[in-house]
Design an enzyme around this catalytic site. Structure first.
Site, PDB file in Angstrom:
ATOM      1  N   GLY A  29       5.596  -4.544   4.861  1.00 40.68           N
ATOM      2  CA  GLY A  29       4.470  -3.618   4.912  1.00 40.68           C
ATOM      3  C   GLY A  29       3.984  -3.465   6.324  1.00 40.68           C
ATOM      4  CG  MET A  50      -1.439  -5.028   8.020  1.00 46.29           C
ATOM      5  SD  MET A  50      -1.585  -4.369   9.683  1.00 46.29           S
ATOM      6  CE  MET A  50      -2.059  -5.827  10.577  1.00 46.29           C
ATOM      7  CG  ASP A  59      -7.876  -1.506  -3.277  1.00 46.64           C
ATOM      8  OD1 ASP A  59      -8.126  -0.368  -3.717  1.00 46.64           O
ATOM      9  OD2 ASP A  59      -6.919  -1.752  -2.527  1.00 46.64           O
TER      10      ASP A  59
END
Length: 762
Positions: free
Chosen positions: A20, A22, A141
């Protein structure tokens, strides 16, 4: 990391599972216990990267790890260990064998999941949420990509990367910046959207959105425009699930609609209550379920989207998958981001625990087909490109928060690194340059912004062509900045050329074409072509109403321009009606306290005053002052503007003592906040002189009038219309004091200066 293949002499990395923005996730073997695990590594950052940004990411990662490691429930991903090794932060988790709900929907070609699976998933997630909420943790989230269904049917919640500890007030604001509503638009609660207090009931709302989607194949507000999605969450009752899919059980339809209640108080009390309702419903005893909240309408209020609504199994006309478009402006701003393409979700900065990781992606393909500016330039690493993309997006987030200086620093640094790695004309470099120009224009450095946008426009024309949308976006920003500089004729020429190109390549009704026509209409008004400005803005307002809906912010900002043109044409009755329409529409769409709503109310007051309806204007300004003070504070320039309007209308009602006191208070505050020579300060000082004159205190008024005239001459020049008007005020005051000779001489000086400017003397 890849060289040693062993972390802390214990975790041996075997296969890369995913990558991803990060970091990376590896399948690994725990050499101490002999079991397979998943290891997530935060990418190392060298000294060339922003150290403060790195510190924030490291703090978030550590907090995420501690939160997740404290959770012990079969419905939550287990975290075994975390730490730091050779500058790399790592997290050791159980290795999951399964698919997340988003992948399951994709596997099923966006058709809904089987009803028994949907109900089972709902019950398991409710059980897991009940546990995490009891620990004082809110996920914040929850979305399909963060819920895994394993091969054995177990459901697990993943990614507590932006979880909020209920007892740790202030953690989220420190890490994300005040005002960021973190989350994903299709699954955000109304209170999360508005920046209000978020608790466990916000997770219940997000779960309702997830269940709605896996049960029907579409989210509750299935629109591609981010603004429409968010307003739908806040204002629109969702359509009952059984209108999409009749075989869904009635109890499940009711439970999900209760989860989607607009206020937290209307939703189930907690996840335990929710799980009990589902369990009872599965046994066929749903007739005993209590019903909370108001009855739901059977019809669905549709929000007009700017692009066609996409149904299950369909794709957008441009071929992109159905995703919210965060690049569209959500209020009245003129900016469309040059960095992110329509239809792509923004990068995730949270470095979540087990979020949706891309696999098998060659990031170098992003630059495929683009010849390097210098043949000797080495190919940049995918890690560097990913890091720069995330920092670019961080700059965009700073801009959305209004932190333009900080955003400019980030974009300048990213632009320099992208130019070094990719070349000056690479699209990514030019995207960063575009954002640099935008931050310059927002911080009052219009001349610098013009140079930056000019460089971007030339580079994009070389690499993309003169009619490419991104080239036109840069040229349109050049026109906007030319207007900021008062170079309205040049701005008109650029707007007209861009509009012709947009109409040719995109069509007359494309949102970008309409935005250009709106800006052109605005600029026509500044050129004094009021009738042309009125006609064009009226036509754009009609087109936006037809395409976006009457309450869309873009429609309302154009209608605001229609009202402004009507006022300048002296058609104040029509202007008043239009401003009221804008104020009411903005109150519905944006909220009563939104700055754009309050600005429209101010203009309603101006129109009432122009029509001689000062008593109504006075009451409006009193209410507006109260609202501005509550929202912005007593010293905010907009609060003081409303107080100025209040004082003016007190004078029009011949309440001069009160008007003078108000003008003096506002003048003192404006001088302190804005400075003694600011135009608004001088307007208030003149209002003090007007009040003194009406009270017969002409000697005092003369002193104040002269102060205003001298300040305007110093700042604007002796022949500026405002400076000349002030000298006329001074001459009138001299007449009232019986000093006719001095008054005549001053009138003659003003008339001579007017003739030099080619302006009629009266």
């Amino acid at each position: 990391m890849a060289d040693t293949r062993l972390i802390q002499s214990r975790y041996r990395l075997l296969d890369l599972i995913g990558r991803g923005g990060m970091g990376e996730v590896w399948r690994a073997r725990d050499e101490s216990l002999g079991r397979h695990v998943a290891v997530k590594c935060l990418k190392p950052t060298g000294p060339q990267h922003d150290q403060s940004f790195t510190r924030i990411l490291r703090e978030r990662f550590r907090r995420e790890a501690r939160v997740a490691a404290a959770l012990q429930h079969r419905g939550v991903t287990v975290v075994h260990d975390f730490g730091e090794y050779e500058g790399v932060l790592y997290l050791v988790m159980e290795l999951l064998d399964g698919r997340n709900l988003s992948q399951l929907l994709e596997d099923n070609k966006q058709h809904p999941l089987p009803v028994p699976d949907v109900v089972d998933i709902a019950e398991q997630v409710a059980d897991a949420l009940g546990y995490t909420h009891q620990q004082g943790i809110v996920h914040r989230d929850l979305k399909p990509a963060n819920i895994m269904r394993l091969a054995d049917g177990t459901v697990k919640i993943c990614d507590f990367g932006i979880a909020r500890l209920g007892h740790d007030i202030g953690f989220t604001s420190r890490l994300t910046g005040t005002g960021i509503a973190m989350g994903t638009p299709h699954y955000m609660s109304p209170e999360q959207i508005s920046g209000g207090q978020v608790d466990h009931r916000s997770d219940l709302y997000s779960l309702g959105c997830v269940l709605y989607e896996i049960a029907t194949g579409v989210p509750p507000f299935d629109l591609d425009d981010a603004w429409a999605v968010l307003v739908g969450h806040r204002d629109t009752q969702p359509e009952p699930l059984r209108t999409h899919r009749a075989e869904l059980p009635g109890f499940f339809d009711r439970v999900v609609l209760e989860l989607l209640a607009k206020t937290p108080e209307e939703r189930p009390a907690d996840a335990g209550d929710l799980r009990q309702r589902i369990a009872v419903g599965r046994t066929g005893e749903q007739r005993h379920l209590p019903v909370s909240g108001p009855p739901r309408p059977s019809g669905r209020v549709r929000l007009a989207p700017p692009v066609p609504v996409v149904r299950p199994g369909q794709r957008r006309p441009d071929g992109e998958p159905r995703l919210p478009s965060w690049t569209r402006g959500m209020t009245t701003g003129h900016k469309a981001s040059g960095a992110m393409q329509l239809g792509l979700a923004p990068p995730d900065h949270s470095a979540g625990l087990t979020g949706e990781w891309t696999t098998g992606t060659d990031l170098r393909a992003l630059t495929a087909g683009l010849p390097p500016a210098r043949p000797e330039r080495p190919t940049p690493s995918p890690e560097l490109l990913s890091t720069l993309a995330n920092r670019h997006s961080a700059g965009l987030n700073l801009g959305r928060l209004g932190h333009w200086e900080e955003a400019g620093e980030v974009h300048r640094a990213v632009a320099a690194e992208r130019e070094h790695a990719l070349g000056p004309d690479h699209p990514d470099t030019l995207s960063s340059r575009y954002e640099v120009g935008f931050t310059l224009s927002r911080t009052g450095r219009a001349a610098d912004a013009l140079r930056e946008f000019g460089r971007v426009a030339q580079g994009r024309e070389r690499t993309l062509g003169p009619d490419h949308p991104e080239t036109l976006a840069a040229r349109q920003e050049m026109a906007y900045v030319l207007g900021q500089l008062g170079r309205h004729f040049e701005a008109h020429q650029v707007y007209a050329a861009v509009l012709a190109s947009r109409e040719r390549s995109m069509g007359p009704d494309h949102p970008d074409t309409l935005r250009c026509r709106h800006n052109l209409a605005f600029n026509l008004g500044r050129l004094g072509r009021l009738e042309d400005s009125y006609r064009m803005s009226r036509d754009v307002a009609h087109a936006r109403t037809r395409l976006l809906g009457a309450s869309h912010p873009d429609t309302l900002v154009t209608l605001y321009e229609v009202a402004y043109a009507l006022g300048r044409l002296g058609r104040w009755t029509d202007a008043l009606q239009t401003y009221r329409e804008v104020a009411q529409g903005r109150a519905r769409a944006l909220g009563a306290d939104h700055p754009d709503t309050l600005s429209a109310r101010y203009e309603v007051g101006i129109s009432l005053g122009r029509l001689g309806r000062s008593a109504e204007a006075l009451e409006l300004y009193r209410a507006l002052v109260d609202d501005r003070t509550r929202v912005n504070g007593p010293a905010d320039p907009e609060t003081l503007r409303a107080r100025h309007g209040l004082g003016v209308n007190l004078g029009r009602l011949a309440r001069w003592e009160e008007a003078l006191a108000e003008a003096r208070d506002v003048c003192v505050m404006r001088e302190r906040v804005l400075g003694p020579d600011h135009p608004d300060t001088l307007i208030s000082r003149r209002e003090v002189a007007v009040g003194l004159g009406w009270l017969g205190r002409w000697a005092e008024a003369l002193t104040v009038y002269r102060t205003v005239a001298e300040a305007r001459e110093h700042v604007l020049g002796a022949d500026h219309p405002d400076a000349l008007a002030s000298r006329n005020d001074e001459a009138h005051c001299l007449e009232q004091l019986g000093r006719g000779t001095e008054a005549v001489e001053l009138y003659r000086r003003v008339a001579a200066l007017r003739r030099q400017r080619g302006v009629p003397p009266y």
